[in-house]
Design an enzyme around this catalytic site. Structure first.
Site, PDB file in Angstrom:
ATOM      1  N   TYR B 109     -78.026 117.191  18.436  1.00  0.00           N
ATOM      2  CA  TYR B 109     -76.628 116.815  18.220  1.00  0.00           C
ATOM      3  C   TYR B 109     -76.285 115.673  19.173  1.00  0.00           C
ATOM      4  O   TYR B 109     -76.672 115.692  20.337  1.00  0.00           O
ATOM      5  CB  TYR B 109     -75.705 118.006  18.508  1.00  0.00           C
ATOM      6  CG  TYR B 109     -74.239 117.638  18.509  1.00  0.00           C
ATOM      7  CD1 TYR B 109     -73.497 117.700  17.330  1.00  0.00           C
ATOM      8  CD2 TYR B 109     -73.601 117.191  19.670  1.00  0.00           C
ATOM      9  CE1 TYR B 109     -72.162 117.335  17.313  1.00  0.00           C
ATOM     10  CE2 TYR B 109     -72.268 116.826  19.657  1.00  0.00           C
ATOM     11  CZ  TYR B 109     -71.551 116.899  18.481  1.00  0.00           C
ATOM     12  OH  TYR B 109     -70.231 116.527  18.461  1.00  0.00           O
ATOM     13  N   GLU B 197     -70.175 110.744  15.472  1.00  0.00           N
ATOM     14  CA  GLU B 197     -70.901 112.001  15.601  1.00  0.00           C
ATOM     15  C   GLU B 197     -72.100 112.031  14.667  1.00  0.00           C
ATOM     16  O   GLU B 197     -71.990 111.661  13.498  1.00  0.00           O
ATOM     17  CB  GLU B 197     -69.956 113.166  15.256  1.00  0.00           C
ATOM     18  CG  GLU B 197     -70.555 114.540  15.517  1.00  0.00           C
ATOM     19  CD  GLU B 197     -69.555 115.657  15.172  1.00  0.00           C
ATOM     20  OE1 GLU B 197     -69.000 115.632  14.053  1.00  0.00           O
ATOM     21  OE2 GLU B 197     -69.348 116.541  16.014  1.00  0.00           O
TER      22      GLU B 197
END
Lengths: 289, 385
Positions: B109, B197
């Site tokens: 992530y 993101e």
């Protein structure tokens, strides 16, 4: 007494010749504020009513001794205007402008950390010490001088609502200010709490918060440790849906943090008198202060 | 401003941030053509809506043949996708991204955003990729690395190393990862992003990093210097009434209740919603006409709220500061006459010239209820629905 601004504040207005700048400068002067200069690049040497206009903040400060600035410069140029004021030695900078890009404010905030000055806002109604000076866009008339209440808020009209209730109940104010509805602001609740705590005429503090971020939670913890005066707290946006920006750029519940409920709980846990119904905030203050 | 994954990946390509080969499709035929261009199977069919959690909602599927691409596109296009971010009503899918399948060794992530408290840019990274990061943050915060960057100095080598070592990037992929993260930071700053993101960022079995997903939010306040990015706005993803409201610079959000409300100032508008709820009713919207709004703004706001069928009564709450209540009252009367309002209207005004304002409302002969204060206003409007 008061905090941050008083009758000795010598105010310059950046963006004084614009529509908003002119209108609100006149309102402030009418209230009794000492507006000594205006700044509009390219209009140096002109006058706005009786106020001399300068090309740069440095010129205005050198000539008039201005120590406080009120900024109405449009968002694309506002970060520049704030930094110009700070570099010219202005001690209190009040940025009314709404809609400054957040990355601009990030640069401003880190730049100001190296300067000896205070920024209030942006995206705020300004600051008023009733009876002494009004530096902002709030209606002067609804205020009442002499304390005992100090009022701080993230909002504009919501602050007027609170102040109006206080005045109608005969509760005067030392200083009222909006700290701004943006995610990155110059002066936060804790800075104001510290100042109110040190101001002998302020006997009680009203804190008006809203959803988004965790400034209210941090302020609540600070109050428990450092503030001996009673604090009445209100949070707006308890019914706001997550993930949506509620008008103010800073008012957004993201990833389960920033909820109104968490803020109310932090208030309760730290001994703040919580007002749950805005219609009752004046009455609660009357009981507590 | 939210943009789609395929648009975010277009931005990524401009900044040399590696993404899988792929192209957006608006029809089954286009999807099949895109898959043919890719040449190899499997390919991934990904629903394009402005919400996360698409995989779990059934909007991301793997296809191993042309026929499967056609069948899956048929299934996904036009479906109402419900995810944890769309709300129970879901969102209709109008386009799909057709992408080359990847050989995944590990899912990571990575995100960049503004940290309000420190006023820095923060890089968040975690080896718990592909999961709901909010849950990871709540349950196992030690699995999240945060690297703070001073926006005045910009990203330095040590920031990149902190992230890379924290993610245990293999040495063969180190150089590529660092270059990618530096580019991603540049993209974030140059495009005034509020969020970039990648979840998941994958590590392939041959030690390359690729952004398998991409989410980019742009700061709406910065659009004046990003005219090019305006093309990315997708009105299909927005509530039509909200789009209409934005044309008049009204801050409007459509909600589920039945009490419409019009307020000047965002803080007071939120507090008004709360007080409606306190009185036992549900707000149908958030509507901020601006701290110093004009009578014309009130009229625009009233028109938009009247187009919302759920609304059974309206509360107007105006704190007249600089703008006088008598001027406002005139505006309300005009607006009510023009819009032919036929549901209960409760008006609460306070501030400058409030007495004159009230007289104007009383003399208008309009069917509206005046309230003396906030509590009274909320009680009256709640009683009317």
């Amino acid at each position: 007494m008061s905090i941050f601004v008083n009758k000795n504040s010598k105010v310059l207005v950046q963006g004084i010749t614009g529509r908003e700048g002119q209108f609100h400068t006149r309102q402030c002067i009418e209230y009794g504020t000492s507006v000594v200069a205006g700044v509009t690049p390219g209009k140096g040497g002109q006058k706005m009513d009786d106020v001399p206009v300068f090309n740069t903040v440095a010129d205005a400060v050198k000539t008039t001794g201005a120590n406080t600035s009120m900024i109405f410069v449009p968002p694309p140029f506002c970060a520049d205007a704030i930094m110009e004021a700070a570099d010219a030695g202005v001690k209190v900078i009040i940025a009314i402008t709404e809609g400054i890009p957040i990355l601009d404010m990030l640069r401003v905030k880190n730049f100001l950390a190296t300067k000896d000055c205070r920024l209030i806002g942006p995206n705020c109604p300004g600051i008023i010490t009733p009876g002494e000076c009004k530096i902002g866009i709030m209606p002067g008339k609804i205020h009442m001088s002499g304390g005992p209440a100090g009022v701080m808020s993230r909002s504009g009209t919501l602050t007027y609502e609170v102040v109006d209730q206080l005045t109608k109940l005969g509760i005067g104010q030392t200083t009222c200010l909006g700290i701004g509805g943006d995610p990155i602001i110059g002066t936060n609740f804790i800075d104001v709490l510290e100042a109110f705590q040190n101001d002998p005429d302020t006997k009680g503090i009203v804190m008006v918060g809203e959803i988004g971020g965790n400034a209210e939670e941090q302020a609540a913890e600070y109050i428990k440790k450092n503030v001996t005066k009673p604090v009445v707290g209100f949070i707006s946006g308890l019914t706001a849906p997550p993930g949506r920006r509620m008008g103010h750029a800073g008012a957004i519940i993201s990833g389960g943090s920033g909820t109104g409920q968490a803020k109310v709980e932090a208030f309760e846990k730290n001994g703040i008198h919580v007002c749950r119904n805005l219609g009752e905030i004046g009455e609660i203050c009357a009981k507590v202060f | 401003m939210k943009i789609h994954e395929y648009q975010a990946k277009e931005l990524f390509r401009k900044y040399n941030v590696p993404v899988p080969e792929g192209k957006v499709a608006f029809s089954k035929q286009e999807a099949v053509n895109n898959a043919k261009e890719l040449g190899n199977y499997p390919v991934v069919v990904k629903a394009q809506i402005h919400a996360g959690g698409r995989g779990k909602g059934g909007g991301v599927k793997l296809a191993s043949s042309e026929a499967e691409v056609a069948a899956l596109t048929d299934e996904i296009l036009g479906m109402t996708l419900v995810t944890r971010q769309t709300g129970p009503q879901g969102k209709e899918v109008k386009k799909v991204l057709i992408e080359a399948g990847q050989n995944i060794a590990k899912e990571l992530y990575l995100s960049i955003m503004v940290d309000r408290a420190s006023a820095k840019v923060v890089i968040m990274a975690s080896q718990a990729g592909g999961m709901n990061i909010e849950e990871v943050a709540a349950e196992t915060p030690e699995k999240i690395i945060k690297v703070y960057v001073d926006p005045l100095c910009g990203i330095q080598g040590y920031h990149l190393r902190e992230a890379a070592f924290g993610l245990e990037i293999p040495s063969a992929a180190m150089k590529q990862f660092s270059g990618m993260l530096k580019q991603l930071y540049t993209l974030f700053m140059e495009n005034d992003c509020s969020l970039v993101e990648i979840n998941p960022l994958i590590l392939t079995s041959d030690d390359r990093v690729i952004a398998l997903d991409a989410k980019v939010d742009i700061d709406a306040n910065s659009m004046f210097r990003h005219k090019d990015l305006l093309e990315y706005r997708d009105l299909d993803e927005e509530d039509p009434l909200e789009v209409e409201a934005s044309k008049f610079n009204l801050n409007y959000i459509n909600l589920d209740g039945n009490v419409g409300n019009i307020v000047n100032g965002a803080g007071l508008a939120m507090a008004t919603m709360d007080i409606i709820k306190n009185a036992g009713a549900e707000p149908a919207n958030f509507m901020d006409v601006g701290g110093g709004a004009s009578a014309e703004q009130v009229e625009n706001a009233l028109r938009i709220i009247l187009r919302d069928d759920k609304v059974k009564a309206i509360l107007i709450n105006i704190f007249g500061g600089i703008l006088r209540c008598d001027v406002f009252a005139q505006g309300i009367v005009q607006a009510a006459e023009k819009t032919g309002i036929n549901i209960p209207l409760v008006v609460r005004m306070e501030g400058t010239n409030v007495e004159e304002g009230k007289k104007i409302l009383e003399a208008s002969g309009l069917n509206l209820t005046s309230a003396v204060d906030l509590k009274d206003a909320a009680a009256k409007v709640a009683a009317a629905v």
